[in-house]
Scaffold this active site. Structure first.
Site, PDB file in Angstrom:
ATOM      1  N   HIS A   1      16.919 -55.015 -59.451  1.00  0.00           N
ATOM      2  CA  HIS A   1      17.551 -54.381 -60.630  1.00  0.00           C
ATOM      3  C   HIS A   1      17.964 -52.923 -60.391  1.00  0.00           C
ATOM      4  O   HIS A   1      17.591 -52.004 -61.111  1.00  0.00           O
ATOM      5  CB  HIS A   1      16.750 -54.567 -61.918  1.00  0.00           C
ATOM      6  CG  HIS A   1      15.302 -54.156 -61.917  1.00  0.00           C
ATOM      7  ND1 HIS A   1      14.879 -52.898 -61.596  1.00  0.00           N
ATOM      8  CD2 HIS A   1      14.194 -54.847 -62.226  1.00  0.00           C
ATOM      9  CE1 HIS A   1      13.573 -52.831 -61.725  1.00  0.00           C
ATOM     10  NE2 HIS A   1      13.134 -53.993 -62.096  1.00  0.00           N
TER      11      HIS A   1
ATOM     12  N   HIS B   1       0.651 -60.086 -64.714  1.00  0.00           N
ATOM     13  CA  HIS B   1       1.843 -59.358 -65.184  1.00  0.00           C
ATOM     14  C   HIS B   1       2.939 -60.377 -65.481  1.00  0.00           C
ATOM     15  O   HIS B   1       3.132 -61.316 -64.697  1.00  0.00           O
ATOM     16  CB  HIS B   1       2.272 -58.391 -64.068  1.00  0.00           C
ATOM     17  CG  HIS B   1       3.439 -57.520 -64.373  1.00  0.00           C
ATOM     18  ND1 HIS B   1       3.832 -57.177 -65.648  1.00  0.00           N
ATOM     19  CD2 HIS B   1       4.319 -56.889 -63.527  1.00  0.00           C
ATOM     20  CE1 HIS B   1       4.888 -56.383 -65.581  1.00  0.00           C
ATOM     21  NE2 HIS B   1       5.207 -56.202 -64.308  1.00  0.00           N
TER      22      HIS B   1
ATOM     23  N   GLU C   1       6.315 -59.794 -65.811  1.00  0.00           N
ATOM     24  CA  GLU C   1       7.694 -59.585 -65.351  1.00  0.00           C
ATOM     25  C   GLU C   1       8.116 -60.791 -64.495  1.00  0.00           C
ATOM     26  O   GLU C   1       7.299 -61.360 -63.761  1.00  0.00           O
ATOM     27  CB  GLU C   1       7.823 -58.271 -64.563  1.00  0.00           C
ATOM     28  CG  GLU C   1       9.293 -57.908 -64.363  1.00  0.00           C
ATOM     29  CD  GLU C   1       9.542 -56.454 -63.933  1.00  0.00           C
ATOM     30  OE1 GLU C   1       8.579 -55.732 -63.617  1.00  0.00           O
ATOM     31  OE2 GLU C   1      10.731 -56.063 -63.914  1.00  0.00           O
TER      32      GLU C   1
ATOM     33  N   ASP D   1       9.455 -61.488 -61.744  1.00  0.00           N
ATOM     34  CA  ASP D   1       9.191 -61.640 -60.306  1.00  0.00           C
ATOM     35  C   ASP D   1       7.812 -62.264 -60.051  1.00  0.00           C
ATOM     36  O   ASP D   1       7.573 -62.835 -58.986  1.00  0.00           O
ATOM     37  CB  ASP D   1       9.344 -60.311 -59.543  1.00  0.00           C
ATOM     38  CG  ASP D   1       8.643 -59.141 -60.183  1.00  0.00           C
ATOM     39  OD1 ASP D   1       8.404 -59.168 -61.396  1.00  0.00           O
ATOM     40  OD2 ASP D   1       8.335 -58.172 -59.475  1.00  0.00           O
TER      41      ASP D   1
ATOM     42  N   HIS E   1       2.655 -52.177 -64.755  1.00  0.00           N
ATOM     43  CA  HIS E   1       3.938 -51.590 -65.018  1.00  0.00           C
ATOM     44  C   HIS E   1       4.478 -51.837 -66.432  1.00  0.00           C
ATOM     45  O   HIS E   1       5.319 -51.082 -66.931  1.00  0.00           O
ATOM     46  CB  HIS E   1       4.877 -52.163 -63.930  1.00  0.00           C
ATOM     47  CG  HIS E   1       6.316 -52.048 -64.043  1.00  0.00           C
ATOM     48  ND1 HIS E   1       7.190 -53.055 -63.749  1.00  0.00           N
ATOM     49  CD2 HIS E   1       7.078 -50.988 -64.419  1.00  0.00           C
ATOM     50  CE1 HIS E   1       8.421 -52.656 -63.898  1.00  0.00           C
ATOM     51  NE2 HIS E   1       8.380 -51.419 -64.305  1.00  0.00           N
TER      52      HIS E   1
ATOM     53  N   ASP F   1       1.586 -54.775 -59.475  1.00  0.00           N
ATOM     54  CA  ASP F   1       2.622 -53.825 -59.056  1.00  0.00           C
ATOM     55  C   ASP F   1       2.055 -52.534 -58.444  1.00  0.00           C
ATOM     56  O   ASP F   1       2.721 -51.884 -57.620  1.00  0.00           O
ATOM     57  CB  ASP F   1       3.512 -53.442 -60.246  1.00  0.00           C
ATOM     58  CG  ASP F   1       4.571 -54.495 -60.543  1.00  0.00           C
ATOM     59  OD1 ASP F   1       4.828 -55.354 -59.687  1.00  0.00           O
ATOM     60  OD2 ASP F   1       5.140 -54.448 -61.651  1.00  0.00           O
TER      61      ASP F   1
ATOM     62  N   TYR G   1       8.672 -47.323 -53.769  1.00  0.00           N
ATOM     63  CA  TYR G   1       8.278 -48.182 -54.887  1.00  0.00           C
ATOM     64  C   TYR G   1       7.776 -47.321 -56.051  1.00  0.00           C
ATOM     65  O   TYR G   1       8.145 -47.535 -57.206  1.00  0.00           O
ATOM     66  CB  TYR G   1       7.195 -49.172 -54.448  1.00  0.00           C
ATOM     67  CG  TYR G   1       6.957 -50.247 -55.476  1.00  0.00           C
ATOM     68  CD1 TYR G   1       7.659 -51.443 -55.446  1.00  0.00           C
ATOM     69  CD2 TYR G   1       6.058 -50.050 -56.519  1.00  0.00           C
ATOM     70  CE1 TYR G   1       7.467 -52.420 -56.418  1.00  0.00           C
ATOM     71  CE2 TYR G   1       5.865 -51.008 -57.484  1.00  0.00           C
ATOM     72  CZ  TYR G   1       6.566 -52.192 -57.427  1.00  0.00           C
ATOM     73  OH  TYR G   1       6.375 -53.143 -58.405  1.00  0.00           O
TER      74      TYR G   1
ATOM     75  N   HIS H   1       3.372 -56.936 -54.149  1.00  0.00           N
ATOM     76  CA  HIS H   1       4.567 -56.698 -53.323  1.00  0.00           C
ATOM     77  C   HIS H   1       4.141 -56.030 -52.025  1.00  0.00           C
ATOM     78  O   HIS H   1       3.395 -55.045 -52.039  1.00  0.00           O
ATOM     79  CB  HIS H   1       5.566 -55.777 -54.031  1.00  0.00           C
ATOM     80  CG  HIS H   1       6.085 -56.317 -55.321  1.00  0.00           C
ATOM     81  ND1 HIS H   1       6.902 -57.418 -55.405  1.00  0.00           N
ATOM     82  CD2 HIS H   1       5.903 -55.897 -56.606  1.00  0.00           C
ATOM     83  CE1 HIS H   1       7.212 -57.657 -56.665  1.00  0.00           C
ATOM     84  NE2 HIS H   1       6.609 -56.757 -57.417  1.00  0.00           N
TER      85      HIS H   1
HETATM   86 FE1  FEO Z   1       6.731 -55.196 -62.823  1.00  0.00          FE
HETATM   87 FE2  FEO Z   1       6.646 -56.727 -59.715  1.00  0.00          FE
HETATM   88  O1  FEO Z   1       6.970 -56.567 -61.559  1.00  0.00           O
END
Ligand code: FEO
Length: 396
Positions: free
Chosen positions: A24, A78, A80, A82, A143, A162, A190, A223
């Site tokens: 994004h 989380h 989100e 992903d 996040h 995250d 990041y 990640h």
């Molecule tokens: Fe806030 Fe990796 O998503």
């Protein structure tokens, strides 16, 4: 890529997105991973899932460790997409698994997955897997409001989603298996491009981990690579400094140019700043990712933006960068602006207004010149830059 252990009884079963280049708007030249972890004891828990298109490979990795019908829990740290867009598919493949999330996560899953109902856990709740336990710590806004950490004390492993993430596709699973400069660069990128506006909450998270006294032999984000063999105090201090907006004597000079006049001045400005001993990073916004500029800016005290005037205003690349930066809410920084014009100026005024609205301090006057810069303009630019650098030093 096979499932691989990251701690005794904890296996990485996530996915590697080798070709991701845009998260994004955050340019990810090294790709990304969506890490999911399988905690195997008498019972089995899957912590986090992956993007929808990677669910089949995640299921294959899980099945290489335990049969899918032996997974007792799915933990949603989380919501989100992903990490959560593949949840429904994962639940269909493991219908016996009880799915848990924070209160915000329960709400978010229902909203994202059209009414899907899961169970709630809150800070301090423990799931006993028999030989391994999972402890939960809500971390709102690290996040999103739903964000949560999961900790396994028996093997001193923190699954922190995250937090401490890096966008980095690699077949390796640990920081000590790759170049240190690479993971540190991606850790910083990041933080700058995802977590910078959430410094207060990140700072609280860091303090909470210290307060709880959690021993973390492995910090496994969702990640990038897992962190081990790194002094926890040093790592938390690094995050803590970023969260407070701590800066050092560094200035980022970012510019756009039409006919190279602003570019020529930018070179003189950066060179003059360097001559003062201040660290300087120079970039053309036409060829530099906004996320790279932002990563360089994270620890910098100053930002100098250059743009010629086009149609009474700044070039669109500067406007785009300022829009990107506004959302990230950088703190405690100073800014200056410069740019050439033909018959009518306007770019520096526009940039000044936008930078001040974002929160930059900028009592230093703008620097403009007409058409192509002369030797006199170069000399003036250098003096202007040295004064800016000295002024910036005093703000530290
Ligand atoms: Fe806030 Fe990796 O998503």
């Amino acid at each position: 890529m096979q499932a691989s252990p990251i701690a005794d009884g904890i296996h990485w079963v996530g996915a590697i997105d080798w070709n991701l280049r845009d998260f994004h708007g955050y340019e990810t030249p090294r790709g990304a991973t969506y890490n999911a972890y399988l905690v195997v004891a008498e019972k089995v828990a899957l912590v986090d899932t992956v993007k929808t298109q990677f669910v089949p490979e995640m299921l294959e990795r899980i099945a290489s460790v335990v049969p899918l019908d032996k997974v007792d829990y799915i933990v949603v740290n989380h919501v989100e997409p992903d990490h959560n867009s593949g949840l429904r598919l994962a639940m269909e493949a493991m219908p016996q698994a009880k799915v848990v999330a924070s209160p915000g996560g329960v709400k978010g899953v229902a909203e994202y997955h059209n009414g899907l109902e899961i169970d709630q856990v809150v800070t301090g709740d423990i799931i006993d897997l028999g030989g391994r336990t999972l402890t939960f710590l809500q971390q709102p806004m690290v996040h999103w409001p739903d964000s949560m950490f999961t900790y396994c004390p028996e093997v001193c492993t923190l699954l922190c989603n995250d937090a401490f993430g890096q966008h980095l596709a690699t077949s390796e699973r640990f920081v000590d298996e790759i170049d240190e400069a690479v993971w540190l660069e991606e850790l910083q990128a990041y933080y700058a491009n995802i977590l910078m506006p959430l410094g207060t909450q990140v700072g609280k998270a860091v303090e909470k981990i210290k307060e709880l006294g959690w021993v973390c032999h492995v910090i496994a984000p969702s990640h990038g690579v897992a962190i081990r063999g790194v002094d926890l105090v040093t790592l938390l201090d690094r995050y803590g400094k970023w969260s407070t907006g701590h800066t050092r004597d560094k200035i980022v000079v970012a510019y756009s140019t039409m006919w190279h006049s602003t570019e020529e001045i930018a070179a003189h400005i950066s060179s003059a700043i360097g001559s003062t001993g201040t660290d300087v990073y120079l970039c053309d916004l036409a060829v530099t990712a906004l996320s790279k500029v932002t990563s360089e800016l994270l620890e910098a005290r100053g930002l100098i933006l250059g743009s010629p005037t086009l149609h009474h205003g700044m070039l669109y690349r500067n406007a785009g960068y300022l829009q990107y930066l506004a959302g990230l809410k950088p703190k405690g920084k100073v800014a200056g602006v410069f740019g050439s014009y033909g018959w009518s100026s306007g770019a520096t005024k526009q940039m000044t207004e936008r930078l001040e609205a974002i929160g930059f301090e900028m009592p230093h006057p703008d620097f403009t010149w007409k058409y192509r810069a002369t030797a006199e303009d170069f000399a003036t630019a250098e003096t202007w830059a040295v004064q800016f650098a000295e002024w910036s030093k005093q703000q530290g």
